[in-house]
Design a protein around this motif. Sequence first.
Motif, PDB file in Angstrom:
ATOM      1  N   LYS A  81       0.823  -1.208   0.000  1.00 51.85           N
ATOM      2  CA  LYS A  81       0.000   0.000   0.000  1.00 51.85           C
ATOM      3  C   LYS A  81       0.863   1.266   0.000  1.00 51.85           C
ATOM      4  CE  LYS A  81      -3.922   1.932   2.542  1.00 51.85           C
ATOM      5  NZ  LYS A  81      -4.890   1.657   3.614  1.00 51.85           N
ATOM      6  N   TYR A  82       0.493   2.210  -0.885  1.00 54.74           N
ATOM      7  CA  TYR A  82       1.196   3.485  -1.002  1.00 54.74           C
ATOM      8  C   TYR A  82       0.183   4.627  -0.892  1.00 54.74           C
ATOM      9  CZ  TYR A  82       4.751   0.553  -3.253  1.00 54.74           C
ATOM     10  OH  TYR A  82       5.669  -0.434  -3.540  1.00 54.74           O
ATOM     11  N   PRO A  83       0.508   5.682  -0.131  1.00 55.27           N
ATOM     12  CA  PRO A  83      -0.404   6.829  -0.064  1.00 55.27           C
ATOM     13  C   PRO A  83      -0.331   7.627  -1.366  1.00 55.27           C
ATOM     14  CG  PRO A  83       1.583   7.278   1.192  1.00 55.27           C
ATOM     15  CD  PRO A  83       1.682   5.856   0.725  1.00 55.27           C
ATOM     16  N   MET A  84      -1.475   8.122  -1.796  1.00 53.45           N
ATOM     17  CA  MET A  84      -1.536   8.965  -2.986  1.00 53.45           C
ATOM     18  C   MET A  84      -1.607  10.419  -2.543  1.00 53.45           C
ATOM     19  SD  MET A  84      -4.138   6.688  -5.327  1.00 53.45           S
ATOM     20  CE  MET A  84      -3.616   7.367  -6.914  1.00 53.45           C
ATOM     21  N   VAL A  85      -1.252  11.329  -3.448  1.00 52.05           N
ATOM     22  CA  VAL A  85      -1.305  12.758  -3.127  1.00 52.05           C
ATOM     23  C   VAL A  85      -2.424  13.410  -3.932  1.00 52.05           C
ATOM     24  CG1 VAL A  85       1.123  12.920  -2.487  1.00 52.05           C
ATOM     25  CG2 VAL A  85       0.447  13.341  -4.846  1.00 52.05           C
ATOM     26  N   PRO A  86      -3.088  14.400  -3.342  1.00 54.70           N
ATOM     27  CA  PRO A  86      -4.132  15.111  -4.089  1.00 54.70           C
ATOM     28  C   PRO A  86      -3.530  15.836  -5.291  1.00 54.70           C
ATOM     29  CG  PRO A  86      -4.237  15.626  -1.737  1.00 54.70           C
ATOM     30  CD  PRO A  86      -2.960  14.886  -1.965  1.00 54.70           C
ATOM     31  N   SER A  87      -4.250  15.840  -6.393  1.00 53.06           N
ATOM     32  CA  SER A  87      -3.818  16.587  -7.581  1.00 53.06           C
ATOM     33  C   SER A  87      -4.162  18.052  -7.382  1.00 53.06           C
ATOM     34  CB  SER A  87      -4.527  16.065  -8.828  1.00 53.06           C
ATOM     35  OG  SER A  87      -4.127  14.755  -9.111  1.00 53.06           O
ATOM     36  N   GLU A  88      -3.247  18.913  -7.780  1.00 60.14           N
ATOM     37  CA  GLU A  88      -3.499  20.347  -7.649  1.00 60.14           C
ATOM     38  C   GLU A  88      -4.586  20.778  -8.616  1.00 60.14           C
ATOM     39  OE1 GLU A  88      -0.093  22.917  -7.629  1.00 60.14           O
ATOM     40  OE2 GLU A  88       1.122  21.390  -6.647  1.00 60.14           O
ATOM     41  N   GLY A  89      -5.508  21.579  -8.131  1.00 64.64           N
ATOM     42  CA  GLY A  89      -6.532  22.146  -8.981  1.00 64.64           C
ATOM     43  C   GLY A  89      -7.709  21.230  -9.290  1.00 64.64           C
ATOM     44  N   ALA A  90      -7.739  20.038  -8.702  1.00 60.80           N
ATOM     45  CA  ALA A  90      -8.852  19.121  -8.954  1.00 60.80           C
ATOM     46  C   ALA A  90      -9.315  18.539  -7.622  1.00 60.80           C
ATOM     47  CB  ALA A  90      -8.425  18.005  -9.890  1.00 60.80           C
ATOM     48  N   GLN A  91     -10.603  18.581  -7.379  1.00 58.90           N
ATOM     49  CA  GLN A  91     -11.141  18.078  -6.123  1.00 58.90           C
ATOM     50  C   GLN A  91     -11.298  16.563  -6.181  1.00 58.90           C
ATOM     51  OE1 GLN A  91     -14.841  19.857  -4.991  1.00 58.90           O
ATOM     52  NE2 GLN A  91     -14.898  18.815  -3.036  1.00 58.90           N
ATOM     53  N   ASN A  92     -10.820  15.890  -5.144  1.00 56.29           N
ATOM     54  CA  ASN A  92     -10.940  14.435  -4.981  1.00 56.29           C
ATOM     55  C   ASN A  92     -10.292  13.647  -6.121  1.00 56.29           C
ATOM     56  OD1 ASN A  92     -12.303  14.977  -2.618  1.00 56.29           O
ATOM     57  ND2 ASN A  92     -14.309  14.737  -3.536  1.00 56.29           N
ATOM     58  N   VAL A  93      -9.214  14.193  -6.669  1.00 51.49           N
ATOM     59  CA  VAL A  93      -8.393  13.483  -7.647  1.00 51.49           C
ATOM     60  C   VAL A  93      -7.032  13.276  -7.002  1.00 51.49           C
ATOM     61  CG1 VAL A  93      -7.305  13.581  -9.927  1.00 51.49           C
ATOM     62  CG2 VAL A  93      -9.635  14.448  -9.607  1.00 51.49           C
ATOM     63  N   PHE A  94      -6.547  12.027  -7.072  1.00 50.75           N
ATOM     64  CA  PHE A  94      -5.313  11.662  -6.392  1.00 50.75           C
ATOM     65  C   PHE A  94      -4.376  10.968  -7.378  1.00 50.75           C
ATOM     66  CE2 PHE A  94      -8.810  11.743  -3.458  1.00 50.75           C
ATOM     67  CZ  PHE A  94      -8.322  12.462  -2.382  1.00 50.75           C
ATOM     68  N   GLN A  95      -3.062  11.073  -7.101  1.00 50.99           N
ATOM     69  CA  GLN A  95      -2.092  10.434  -7.985  1.00 50.99           C
ATOM     70  C   GLN A  95      -0.919   9.878  -7.182  1.00 50.99           C
ATOM     71  OE1 GLN A  95      -1.286  13.642 -10.675  1.00 50.99           O
ATOM     72  NE2 GLN A  95       0.311  14.516  -9.386  1.00 50.99           N
ATOM     73  N   PHE A  96      -0.224   8.956  -7.835  1.00 45.55           N
ATOM     74  CA  PHE A  96       0.963   8.348  -7.236  1.00 45.55           C
ATOM     75  C   PHE A  96       1.931   8.017  -8.362  1.00 45.55           C
ATOM     76  CE2 PHE A  96       3.386   4.556  -5.945  1.00 45.55           C
ATOM     77  CZ  PHE A  96       4.027   5.075  -4.827  1.00 45.55           C
TER      78      PHE A  96
END
Length: 121
Positions: free
Chosen positions: A70-85
């Motif tokens: 398991k890896y934590p994702m980070v929120p994408s800048e400028g988009a609500q409830n969008v995450f990336q890794f």
Amino acid sequence: MKYFHLISKVFAASVTFFLTGCHISLTNLTPKDVPQNPSGIYTLGVSAEITDGNVDSESIEASVVIDGKKYPMVPSEGAQNVFQFDYALPKDRDSAKYYFEVDYTFETGSGKVRTENGEQS
């Protein structure tokens, strides 16, 4: 041109969400086939839509589980409830199995409830 093939499934414990009255919809933003990247780093993305007004939007956290880790994702800048890794694929591999998990806190008549790995805690 070689392609890095991502095999994915989106994790949503629907039983928990039906029991609590919450509804969550996850959208995998990662293309199924990605051109091979010389750096070996690939960005995985997910969008979470939670349609319960009782969810604390500041509490939403996303993770990606890749080959059981398991890896934590980070929120994408400028988009609500969008995450990336950004995942560094080992050099001896050309694919990976992964799925997403989204945890959040929501308000019930008896107080706040935290979901983790699709289950209430």
